[in-house]
Design a protein around this motif. Structure first.
Motif, mmCIF file in Angstrom:
data_model
loop_
_atom_site.group_PDB
_atom_site.id
_atom_site.type_symbol
_atom_site.label_atom_id
_atom_site.label_comp_id
_atom_site.label_asym_id
_atom_site.label_seq_id
_atom_site.Cartn_x
_atom_site.Cartn_y
_atom_site.Cartn_z
ATOM 1 N N VAL A 114 32.306 -9.662 4.019
ATOM 2 C CA VAL A 114 32.182 -11.092 4.341
ATOM 3 C C VAL A 114 32.588 -11.354 5.786
ATOM 4 C CG1 VAL A 114 33.101 -13.373 3.812
ATOM 5 C CG2 VAL A 114 32.441 -11.844 1.959
ATOM 6 N N ALA A 115 33.715 -10.758 6.218
ATOM 7 C CA ALA A 115 34.187 -10.979 7.590
ATOM 8 C C ALA A 115 33.212 -10.417 8.616
ATOM 9 C CB ALA A 115 35.563 -10.351 7.770
ATOM 10 N N GLY A 116 32.695 -9.238 8.373
ATOM 11 C CA GLY A 116 31.799 -8.620 9.340
ATOM 12 C C GLY A 116 30.447 -9.292 9.423
ATOM 13 N N TYR A 117 29.941 -9.810 8.316
ATOM 14 C CA TYR A 117 28.600 -10.394 8.328
ATOM 15 C C TYR A 117 28.600 -11.828 8.862
ATOM 16 C CZ TYR A 117 24.092 -12.110 6.709
ATOM 17 O OH TYR A 117 22.836 -12.669 6.649
ATOM 18 N N PHE A 118 29.512 -12.660 8.384
ATOM 19 C CA PHE A 118 29.492 -14.073 8.775
ATOM 20 C C PHE A 118 30.137 -14.296 10.142
ATOM 21 C CE2 PHE A 118 29.122 -14.373 4.128
ATOM 22 C CZ PHE A 118 28.019 -15.202 4.034
ATOM 23 N N GLY A 119 31.193 -13.510 10.452
ATOM 24 C CA GLY A 119 31.828 -13.669 11.756
ATOM 25 C C GLY A 119 32.449 -15.047 11.911
ATOM 26 N N GLY A 120 32.643 -15.470 13.161
ATOM 27 C CA GLY A 120 33.145 -16.803 13.441
ATOM 28 C C GLY A 120 34.525 -17.054 12.868
ATOM 29 N N MET A 121 34.725 -18.244 12.321
ATOM 30 C CA MET A 121 36.013 -18.642 11.782
ATOM 31 C C MET A 121 36.417 -17.787 10.580
ATOM 32 S SD MET A 121 38.638 -20.531 12.068
ATOM 33 C CE MET A 121 38.063 -21.706 13.302
ATOM 34 N N ILE A 122 35.436 -17.446 9.729
ATOM 35 C CA ILE A 122 35.744 -16.621 8.553
ATOM 36 C C ILE A 122 36.292 -15.267 8.992
ATOM 37 C CG2 ILE A 122 34.746 -15.470 6.550
ATOM 38 C CD1 ILE A 122 32.746 -17.735 6.325
ATOM 39 N N ASP A 123 35.658 -14.650 9.956
ATOM 40 C CA ASP A 123 36.121 -13.362 10.475
ATOM 41 C C ASP A 123 37.503 -13.498 11.100
ATOM 42 O OD1 ASP A 123 36.236 -10.744 11.314
ATOM 43 O OD2 ASP A 123 35.006 -11.085 13.086
ATOM 44 N N ALA A 138 15.808 -13.853 2.326
ATOM 45 C CA ALA A 138 16.818 -13.315 1.410
ATOM 46 C C ALA A 138 18.137 -14.033 1.631
ATOM 47 C CB ALA A 138 16.990 -11.816 1.641
ATOM 48 N N GLY A 139 18.861 -14.292 0.546
ATOM 49 C CA GLY A 139 20.133 -14.987 0.625
ATOM 50 C C GLY A 139 21.245 -14.086 1.136
ATOM 51 N N PRO A 140 22.378 -14.677 1.509
ATOM 52 C CA PRO A 140 23.499 -13.868 2.015
ATOM 53 C C PRO A 140 24.001 -12.833 1.006
ATOM 54 C CG PRO A 140 23.819 -16.187 2.534
ATOM 55 C CD PRO A 140 22.651 -16.114 1.615
ATOM 56 N N SER A 141 24.035 -13.199 -0.279
ATOM 57 C CA SER A 141 24.522 -12.242 -1.288
ATOM 58 C C SER A 141 23.599 -11.031 -1.377
ATOM 59 C CB SER A 141 24.636 -12.927 -2.649
ATOM 60 O OG SER A 141 23.372 -13.418 -3.073
ATOM 61 N N HIS A 142 22.286 -11.264 -1.262
ATOM 62 C CA HIS A 142 21.345 -10.143 -1.295
ATOM 63 C C HIS A 142 21.538 -9.236 -0.078
ATOM 64 C CE1 HIS A 142 17.519 -8.010 -1.968
ATOM 65 N NE2 HIS A 142 17.378 -8.095 -0.651
ATOM 66 N N ILE A 143 21.686 -9.836 1.083
ATOM 67 C CA ILE A 143 21.852 -9.036 2.294
ATOM 68 C C ILE A 143 23.175 -8.277 2.265
ATOM 69 C CG2 ILE A 143 22.110 -9.161 4.798
ATOM 70 C CD1 ILE A 143 20.248 -11.559 4.766
ATOM 71 N N LEU A 144 24.244 -8.945 1.783
ATOM 72 C CA LEU A 144 25.565 -8.308 1.783
ATOM 73 C C LEU A 144 25.625 -7.133 0.817
ATOM 74 C CD1 LEU A 144 27.927 -11.426 1.916
ATOM 75 C CD2 LEU A 144 27.415 -9.829 3.753
ATOM 76 N N PHE A 145 25.173 -7.361 -0.411
ATOM 77 C CA PHE A 145 25.413 -6.374 -1.461
ATOM 78 C C PHE A 145 24.193 -5.529 -1.819
ATOM 79 C CE2 PHE A 145 28.409 -9.887 -2.160
ATOM 80 C CZ PHE A 145 29.603 -9.193 -2.026
ATOM 81 N N ARG A 146 23.017 -5.854 -1.273
ATOM 82 C CA ARG A 146 21.834 -5.041 -1.533
ATOM 83 C C ARG A 146 21.328 -4.344 -0.282
ATOM 84 N NH1 ARG A 146 19.112 -6.449 -6.206
ATOM 85 N NH2 ARG A 146 17.902 -4.566 -5.765
#
Length: 365
Positions: free
Chosen positions: A174-183, A266-274
């Motif tokens: 999550v931190a690596g993909y979204f970046g910004g404040m979440i990271d 593709a949604g974020p969950s698909h990109i992250l986990f697939r």
């Protein structure tokens, strides 16, 4: 003119061979026999097949070709079978790990017999064999204590590492993909948790939690102590995995296949986990394999300090702690669990190193 070729020569690719002849102007004309485009098959000689292998198959070939890895894997399988078959071993052996027998001890509490009460016959007060001797001062069978001690250590280590790895992978992706404040927030939490000295925190935190979990008589159930240790190790073991996964995702999130997935809506969950997670499983697996022995030794250290697993639950650290007062008169009681935990941790470390080498495409092994 060139000499006629035999059948064997015709089956091979021809070598460019100049042939001279008289030309129309009296000069020499040069003819060249071109090489064959495709070699002809030779009878009796099999044509070599080209076999394509996936990265996983190549890693498995490198791993199986490493003798150290195979020996370490055999040791780990042996301990795993011991953990799974502990109740069966107890039934076949015919002796409980918590059964005490003071008749096996002399007046000073030292085991009767040789080398700490080792006896392969039934000619003793318990009418039972004791292949590794008996525990001084109490009279419990050391072999059954060892079998269930392996089970306790591996159960705690695998459960804690599985939880910490799962948490670290999710937060790192999550931190690596979204970046910004979440990271920024996740990275700050990682740095904050890494600043804590683990053992000092565990020495202060575990007794407080056990006090909260105690019943009216002040006793804490064995399974509650085990769960406390698991959650403490899981809570302080996820940061390294999260940092590793974050770095891997940062290097992969701009790749073409990720951009193609975004273009395909593709949604974020698909990109992250697939898309991303399947491409970073190798470092995650290596981290997992190397974290288990660290957790085993850490749990044994806490039990040795008498804040981890305590009586009557069998455990490596507790056995070594109980052997301190008997080391001069019965050194085998300390050496047996010490050698067992040494072999277990060494096998994990060697197998983890071999696994890292086999999963590295640049490895020369």
């Amino acid at each position: 003119m060139s000499a006629p070729r035999s059948g064997g020569d015709a089956a091979r690719s021809e070598i460019i061979e100049p042939v001279t002849s008289a030309g129309a102007g009296g000069g020499l004309a040069i003819e060249v026999n071109p090489p064959l485009e495709t070699p002809l098959p030779v009878r009796g000689v099999p044509t070599a097949a080209i076999i394509g292998r996936s990265p996983g198959q190549l890693a498995w070939l490198r791993l199986t070709g490493d003798r150290t890895a195979m020996v370490s894997l055999g040791v780990l399988i042996f301990f795993a079978l011991m953990v799974i078959a502990a109740p069966l071993i107890e039934w076949l052996y015919g002796y409980s790990p918590t059964k005490q027998n003071s008749d096996l001890l002399n007046d000073t509490g030292y085991p009767v017999g040789y080398a700490g009460g080792i006896d392969f016959t039934t000619d003793n007060p318990s009418h039972h064999i004791h292949i590794l001797g008996v525990e001084p001062g109490i009279g419990r069978d050391i072999f059954m204590q060892l079998v269930y001690g392996v089970r306790t250590s591996l159960l705690i280590a695998f459960t804690a590492v599985l939880l910490s790895t799962t948490l670290g992978v999710v937060l790192g992706v999550v931190a690596g993909y979204f970046g910004g404040m979440i990271d920024s927030v996740i990275s700050w939490v990682v740095d904050f948790m890494l600043a804590f000295p683990f053992f000092l925190f565990a020495l202060a935190f575990i007794p407080v939690i056990n006090t909260r979990l105690a019943d009216a008589s002040g006793d804490v159930a064995s399974w509650k102590r085990v769960m406390t240790i698991i959650f403490v190790f899981a809570g302080f073991g996820w940061m390294y995995t999260a940092r590793l996964v974050r770095g891997q995702v940062l290097s992969l999130r701009e790749r073409e296949y990720v951009e193609a997935a975004r273009a395909a809506a593709a949604g974020p969950s698909h990109i992250l986990f697939r898309q991303l997670l399947p491409n970073i499983w190798a470092p995650i697996l290596i981290t997992f394999s190397l974290s288990v022995p660290i957790t085993i030794t850490g749990e044994a250290a806490l039990s040795f300090l008498n804040i981890g697993v305590i009586e009557p639950t069998p455990d490596f650290g507790r056995m070594i702690y109980a052997s301190i007062s008997w080391f001069k008169t019965d050194p085998a009681f300390m050496l047996i669990p010490g050698i067992a935990i040494f072999i277990l941790v060494l096998a994990f470390n060697l197998f983890g190193d071999a696994l890292r080498d086999s999963l590295d495409p640049k490895s020369t092994k």
